[in-house]
Design a protein around this motif. Structure first.
Motif, PDB file in Angstrom:
ATOM      1  N   ASP A   5       0.699  -1.581  -0.302  1.00  0.00           N
ATOM      2  CA  ASP A   5       0.234   0.044   0.157  1.00  0.00           C
ATOM      3  C   ASP A   5       1.154   1.177  -0.056  1.00  0.00           C
ATOM      4  OD1 ASP A   5      -1.978   1.669   0.232  1.00  0.00           O
ATOM      5  OD2 ASP A   5      -2.280   1.677   2.365  1.00  0.00           O
ATOM      6  N   LYS A   6       0.836   1.815  -0.812  1.00  0.00           N
ATOM      7  CA  LYS A   6       1.926   3.390  -0.952  1.00  0.00           C
ATOM      8  C   LYS A   6       0.457   4.656  -1.542  1.00  0.00           C
ATOM      9  CE  LYS A   6       6.151   1.144  -2.400  1.00  0.00           C
ATOM     10  NZ  LYS A   6       7.228   1.710  -2.311  1.00  0.00           N
ATOM     11  N   ILE A   7       1.173   5.945  -1.187  1.00  0.00           N
ATOM     12  CA  ILE A   7       0.747   7.002  -1.551  1.00  0.00           C
ATOM     13  C   ILE A   7       1.830   7.864  -2.167  1.00  0.00           C
ATOM     14  CG2 ILE A   7      -0.708   9.298  -0.262  1.00  0.00           C
ATOM     15  CD1 ILE A   7      -2.246   6.475   0.719  1.00  0.00           C
ATOM     16  N   ALA A   8       1.142   7.719  -3.503  1.00  0.00           N
ATOM     17  CA  ALA A   8       1.702   8.851  -4.468  1.00  0.00           C
ATOM     18  C   ALA A   8       1.476  10.796  -4.684  1.00  0.00           C
ATOM     19  CB  ALA A   8       1.785   8.634  -5.826  1.00  0.00           C
ATOM     20  N   TRP A   9       2.162  11.626  -4.718  1.00  0.00           N
ATOM     21  CA  TRP A   9       2.183  12.814  -5.054  1.00  0.00           C
ATOM     22  C   TRP A   9       2.761  13.373  -6.642  1.00  0.00           C
ATOM     23  CZ3 TRP A   9       5.595  17.234  -4.790  1.00  0.00           C
ATOM     24  CH2 TRP A   9       4.956  19.195  -4.524  1.00  0.00           C
ATOM     25  N   ALA A  16       4.411  17.980 -17.952  1.00  0.00           N
ATOM     26  CA  ALA A  16       5.410  16.329 -17.480  1.00  0.00           C
ATOM     27  C   ALA A  16       5.430  16.230 -15.375  1.00  0.00           C
ATOM     28  CB  ALA A  16       7.134  17.255 -17.598  1.00  0.00           C
ATOM     29  N   ILE A  17       5.595  15.145 -15.322  1.00  0.00           N
ATOM     30  CA  ILE A  17       5.431  15.062 -13.889  1.00  0.00           C
ATOM     31  C   ILE A  17       6.654  14.801 -13.409  1.00  0.00           C
ATOM     32  CG2 ILE A  17       5.536  11.897 -15.058  1.00  0.00           C
ATOM     33  CD1 ILE A  17       2.648  12.243 -12.900  1.00  0.00           C
ATOM     34  N   LEU A  18       6.776  15.041 -11.697  1.00  0.00           N
ATOM     35  CA  LEU A  18       8.136  15.522 -11.258  1.00  0.00           C
ATOM     36  C   LEU A  18       7.899  13.587 -10.914  1.00  0.00           C
ATOM     37  CD1 LEU A  18      10.482  16.655  -9.723  1.00  0.00           C
ATOM     38  CD2 LEU A  18       8.700  16.608  -7.822  1.00  0.00           C
ATOM     39  N   GLY A  19       9.224  12.763 -10.675  1.00  0.00           N
ATOM     40  CA  GLY A  19       9.724  11.337 -11.115  1.00  0.00           C
ATOM     41  C   GLY A  19      10.869  11.476 -10.037  1.00  0.00           C
ATOM     42  N   ALA A  20      10.669  10.557  -9.180  1.00  0.00           N
ATOM     43  CA  ALA A  20      11.635  10.149  -8.453  1.00  0.00           C
ATOM     44  C   ALA A  20      12.245   8.656  -8.166  1.00  0.00           C
ATOM     45  CB  ALA A  20      11.222  10.395  -6.320  1.00  0.00           C
ATOM     46  N   TYR A  29      10.469   6.542  -9.780  1.00  0.00           N
ATOM     47  CA  TYR A  29       8.650   6.682  -9.371  1.00  0.00           C
ATOM     48  C   TYR A  29       8.077   7.499  -8.972  1.00  0.00           C
ATOM     49  CZ  TYR A  29      10.884   1.989  -7.778  1.00  0.00           C
ATOM     50  OH  TYR A  29      10.873   0.360  -7.752  1.00  0.00           O
ATOM     51  N   LEU A  30       6.805   7.699  -8.326  1.00  0.00           N
ATOM     52  CA  LEU A  30       6.327   9.063  -8.315  1.00  0.00           C
ATOM     53  C   LEU A  30       6.551   8.799  -6.786  1.00  0.00           C
ATOM     54  CD1 LEU A  30       2.693   7.692  -9.556  1.00  0.00           C
ATOM     55  CD2 LEU A  30       4.420   9.700 -11.069  1.00  0.00           C
ATOM     56  N   PRO A  31       6.759  10.384  -6.457  1.00  0.00           N
ATOM     57  CA  PRO A  31       6.873  10.898  -5.114  1.00  0.00           C
ATOM     58  C   PRO A  31       5.928  10.325  -4.305  1.00  0.00           C
ATOM     59  CG  PRO A  31       7.650  12.751  -6.333  1.00  0.00           C
ATOM     60  CD  PRO A  31       7.334  11.100  -7.102  1.00  0.00           C
ATOM     61  N   GLY A  32       6.779   9.795  -2.855  1.00  0.00           N
ATOM     62  CA  GLY A  32       5.380   9.173  -1.232  1.00  0.00           C
ATOM     63  C   GLY A  32       6.003   7.668  -0.870  1.00  0.00           C
ATOM     64  N   GLY A  33       5.215   7.008  -0.634  1.00  0.00           N
ATOM     65  CA  GLY A  33       5.871   5.554  -0.059  1.00  0.00           C
ATOM     66  C   GLY A  33       4.830   4.977   0.816  1.00  0.00           C
ATOM     67  N   LYS A  34       5.158   4.459   1.539  1.00  0.00           N
ATOM     68  CA  LYS A  34       4.427   3.534   2.441  1.00  0.00           C
ATOM     69  C   LYS A  34       3.790   4.008   3.957  1.00  0.00           C
ATOM     70  CE  LYS A  34       6.966  -0.457   1.279  1.00  0.00           C
ATOM     71  NZ  LYS A  34       7.998  -1.856   1.413  1.00  0.00           N
ATOM     72  N   ARG A  35       2.383   3.958   3.931  1.00  0.00           N
ATOM     73  CA  ARG A  35       1.995   4.142   5.520  1.00  0.00           C
ATOM     74  C   ARG A  35       2.703   3.523   6.683  1.00  0.00           C
ATOM     75  NH1 ARG A  35      -3.290   6.119   4.525  1.00  0.00           N
ATOM     76  NH2 ARG A  35      -3.570   4.221   2.668  1.00  0.00           N
ATOM     77  N   GLU A  36       2.415   4.561   7.475  1.00  0.00           N
ATOM     78  CA  GLU A  36       2.584   4.312   8.930  1.00  0.00           C
ATOM     79  C   GLU A  36       1.259   3.844   9.636  1.00  0.00           C
ATOM     80  OE1 GLU A  36       5.900   6.384  10.542  1.00  0.00           O
ATOM     81  OE2 GLU A  36       7.132   5.872   9.181  1.00  0.00           O
ATOM     82  N   PRO A  37       1.837   2.669  10.874  1.00  0.00           N
ATOM     83  CA  PRO A  37       0.320   2.487  11.531  1.00  0.00           C
ATOM     84  C   PRO A  37       0.028   3.733  12.137  1.00  0.00           C
ATOM     85  CG  PRO A  37       2.246   0.807  12.282  1.00  0.00           C
ATOM     86  CD  PRO A  37       2.866   2.350  11.047  1.00  0.00           C
ATOM     87  N   GLY A  38      -1.694   4.046  11.526  1.00  0.00           N
ATOM     88  CA  GLY A  38      -1.724   5.102  12.851  1.00  0.00           C
ATOM     89  C   GLY A  38      -2.106   6.263  11.147  1.00  0.00           C
ATOM     90  N   GLU A  39      -1.382   5.627  10.276  1.00  0.00           N
ATOM     91  CA  GLU A  39      -1.575   7.120   9.331  1.00  0.00           C
ATOM     92  C   GLU A  39      -2.497   7.231   8.193  1.00  0.00           C
ATOM     93  OE1 GLU A  39       2.915   9.010   8.224  1.00  0.00           O
ATOM     94  OE2 GLU A  39       2.252   7.075   7.326  1.00  0.00           O
ATOM     95  N   THR A  40      -3.441   9.127   7.774  1.00  0.00           N
ATOM     96  CA  THR A  40      -4.776   8.890   7.211  1.00  0.00           C
ATOM     97  C   THR A  40      -3.241   8.178   5.721  1.00  0.00           C
ATOM     98  OG1 THR A  40      -4.541  10.674   7.132  1.00  0.00           O
ATOM     99  CG2 THR A  40      -5.983  10.307   8.526  1.00  0.00           C
ATOM    100  N   ILE A  49       6.774  12.920   1.465  1.00  0.00           N
ATOM    101  CA  ILE A  49       6.855  14.518   0.235  1.00  0.00           C
ATOM    102  C   ILE A  49       8.138  15.275   1.150  1.00  0.00           C
ATOM    103  CG2 ILE A  49       6.536  16.338  -0.659  1.00  0.00           C
ATOM    104  CD1 ILE A  49       5.472  12.969  -1.968  1.00  0.00           C
ATOM    105  N   HIS A  50       7.708  15.866   1.945  1.00  0.00           N
ATOM    106  CA  HIS A  50       8.535  16.301   3.118  1.00  0.00           C
ATOM    107  C   HIS A  50       9.835  15.486   3.496  1.00  0.00           C
ATOM    108  CE1 HIS A  50      10.657  18.120   6.433  1.00  0.00           C
ATOM    109  NE2 HIS A  50      10.375  19.151   6.157  1.00  0.00           N
ATOM    110  N   GLU A  51       9.943  13.696   3.470  1.00  0.00           N
ATOM    111  CA  GLU A  51      11.540  13.064   3.450  1.00  0.00           C
ATOM    112  C   GLU A  51      12.172  13.260   2.359  1.00  0.00           C
ATOM    113  OE1 GLU A  51      10.017   9.323   5.163  1.00  0.00           O
ATOM    114  OE2 GLU A  51       9.281  10.433   6.948  1.00  0.00           O
ATOM    115  N   GLU A  52      11.299  12.999   0.826  1.00  0.00           N
ATOM    116  CA  GLU A  52      11.758  12.833  -0.402  1.00  0.00           C
ATOM    117  C   GLU A  52      12.311  13.504  -0.740  1.00  0.00           C
ATOM    118  OE1 GLU A  52       9.071  10.252  -1.859  1.00  0.00           O
ATOM    119  OE2 GLU A  52       9.739   8.262  -1.082  1.00  0.00           O
TER     120      GLU A  52
END
Length: 132
Positions: A5-9, A16-20, A29-40, A49-52
């Motif tokens: 399960d991933k979320i992407a921006w 053109a689309i921003l890729g990372a 990939y599209l910037p984003g990543g895996k959900r941590e427990p309890g996150e929406t 996105i802040h981390e990457e």
């Protein structure tokens, strides 16, 4: 079968689309990543996105673009990745941070440079006239 399960921006500019690309990976990939427990979804989007990319997502402006599935890249066990994509305004200038080695503005012509699930996203965006 495992589902990742991933979320992407989705950040599109001039067709053109921003890729990372992460360190040690051979596709974008599209910037984003895996959900941590309890996150929406939006918690995950903002954190990843802040981390990457070292930018701040304006979660109040987030719009769901779609949810897409395909075989996970580089997994021999047949895992599937499900990516839920959002557009959103941001503060700051995206720059590679953390695990990200490189950012690139990609068009539909770069479809072969992205993971399988992102090819599905590219097809959707191109069909919608958003990706050149």
């Amino acid at each position: 079968m495992t589902t990742i399960d991933k979320i992407a921006w989705i950040q599109i500019s001039d067709g053109a689309i921003l890729g990372a690309r992460s360190h040690g990976k051979d596709v974008f990939y599209l910037p984003g990543g895996k959900r941590e427990p309890g996150e929406t979804d939006l918690d995950t989007l903002a954190r990843e996105i802040h981390e990457e990319l070292a930018v701040t997502i304006e979660t109040s402006t987030a719009t769901h673009v779609g949810t897409f599935e395909a075989a996970a890249h580089g997994t021999p066990d047949g895992a599937v990745v499900r990516v839920t994509c959002y557009t959103a305004d941001h503060r700051g200038t995206p720059s590679p941070s953390g695990e990200i080695a490189e950012l690139a503005w990609l068009t539909f012509a770069d479809r072969d440079r992205v993971s399988a699930v992102n090819r599905v996203v590219f097809d959707h965006l191109h069909g919608s006239g958003l990706l050149s």
